[in-house]
Structures are given as C-alpha cells and as structure tokens.
Design an enzyme around this catalytic site. Structure first.
Site, mmCIF file in Angstrom:
data_model
loop_
_atom_site.group_PDB
_atom_site.id
_atom_site.type_symbol
_atom_site.label_atom_id
_atom_site.label_comp_id
_atom_site.label_asym_id
_atom_site.label_seq_id
_atom_site.Cartn_x
_atom_site.Cartn_y
_atom_site.Cartn_z
ATOM 1 N N ASP A 11 17.754 19.695 33.901
ATOM 2 C CA ASP A 11 18.372 20.994 33.761
ATOM 3 C C ASP A 11 19.839 20.749 33.392
ATOM 4 O O ASP A 11 20.329 19.623 33.478
ATOM 5 C CB ASP A 11 18.250 21.755 35.094
ATOM 6 N N ASP A 13 22.910 23.550 33.697
ATOM 7 C CA ASP A 13 23.876 24.229 34.571
ATOM 8 C C ASP A 13 23.654 23.859 36.031
ATOM 9 O O ASP A 13 22.560 24.028 36.569
ATOM 10 C CB ASP A 13 23.746 25.747 34.423
#
Length: 225
Positions: A11, A13
């Site tokens: 991922d 953020d």
C-alpha cells in the site's frame, strides 16, 4: 508455470509515505465545501478504502442523499486540496531503504494504492518512485479498490507472480481484508494510525511499527533470496 518465490505488494498512504493525515484534512476540506458535517476521526477510519465504499458509509452516517454530481465534486475537491498539502508529505522512516533492500536482494515488489494517479503522483514523487519504471497499480486501473482484492491481484499479475506467494504490506484494516480475500499474507504497519489488535483481527500475520521496523525483521516474512 507462475513463479512461487515471494513478492511484496505495498500500500502507499501510511505504509510507505506519511500522508494519511493530509488525506484526512483534504477530505475534510472537500466535505466542508459541500456543507457535509463529518468529524475528522470518522474520516480517518475510512482512509484506504475505495471511494465508493467511502460514499456508502458517508450516506449511512449522515443520512444525506448524495448525487453522482456531488460525489464527483467531492472527489475533485479532495484531489485539489491534497495537492496543496503535498509539499509536506515525506517517506516514512525506512521506506526508501526497504525498497532498495528488496531490489538489491532480487525480491520483486509493487505498489497498489486505492488512490487515483492524480493524488498518488504526489506520494510517488516524495518516495522517489517513477511509475514508468516501477510496478504501480492505482484505482484508475481496476474495477474495485480495497477492501476488494483487485489492486493486489493486478499488482501480482504485473509482477508475473502467484498471489498466494505475495506478502501484502499495509497500514489499514482495508489492506488486510483485501489480502485475506485473495489469499495473500497480510503484514500490518502501525504508521497509518490503526492499532495492532485491529490489524491482526483483520488478518495480519505480523505487525511492525513502520517500514524501518519491517526492514529490521524482513527475514521473518521471506524478504530475502
């Protein structure tokens, strides 16, 4: 035959870049512009999920009717505000070193983010990752974002790897749920604001503080060749 060696799917953020709270503030700006009152802590709990799921939860929590036109204004407002906050975004401790270690060890990696490229580009620049050179999958490229597994499936396919051989690294319960749904191993990081108990309940097999802590324990999850 599809290779079974481990690959890492990250991922973005809150996992590789310190950007969760900039997203929260950007969504707050967009919601305020539409006179939609939603507490900041409630916005934080939705960071990492797809925009569609965000809207569904927004409807449940506010009781508002939100038209497609208003949804599009919210999306644009968030993106514009996020770009203004972009100058403050930095990689999380150890993020760049972690990617360099995997590259140097011959372990393939990809980034799979629920954000569209219009906001992800800000993070990738801060991380010094060129999406033309690295494997990067954004919301623009799949039918559904997290907690659906589409992003991670597309990232594994980009690497030519079996999803069952993938280690999904994320900071939210949405990452862990998506990993479980595609039978990848989920590894949680605390750097996005979710607690260790929440991440484990959502399917994380290991939880570390941030990318630097993960790098110190990379051998525990197959990050070496």
């Amino acid at each position: 035959m599809i290779p079974r060696e481990p690959v890492f799917l990250f991922d973005l953020d809150g996992t590789l870049v310190d950007s969760v709270y900039q997203h929260v503030l950007a969504w707050k700006d967009a919601l305020d512009a539409e006179d939609i009152d939603l507490a900041v802590w409630r916005i934080h709990r939705k960071i990492g999920m797809s925009g569609g799921l965000f809207t569904n939860q927004l409807l449940r929590e506010t009781g508002l009717e939100i038209s497609p036109e208003r949804i599009e204004r919210l999306r644009r407002g968030h993106a514009e505000s996020y770009r203004r906050y972009g100058k403050r975004i930095r990689p999380l401790p150890g993020a760049r070193a972690l990617l360099d270690h995997l590259t140097g060890s011959g372990v393939p990696w990809a980034i799979a983010t629920s954000g569209r490229m219009e906001t992800a580009a800000v993070n990738l620049e801060a991380l010094q990752v060129d999406p033309e050179q690295a494997a990067v999958i954004t919301r623009d490229q799949v039918n559904h974002a997290k907690p659906n597994p589409d992003l991670f499936l597309a990232a594994a396919e980009r690497l030519g790897a079996a999803i069952e051989a993938a280690v999904v690294v994320g900071d939210s319960i949405w990452d862990m749920l998506a990993a479980a749904r595609c039978k990848a191993l989920g590894v949680g990081l605390l750097s996005g604001g979710y607690g260790a108990h929440e991440l484990r309940e959502a399917g994380a097999i290991r939880v570390y503080e941030d990318p630097a802590d993960l790098l110190r324990h990379i051998d525990e999850i197959g990050g070496r060749r």
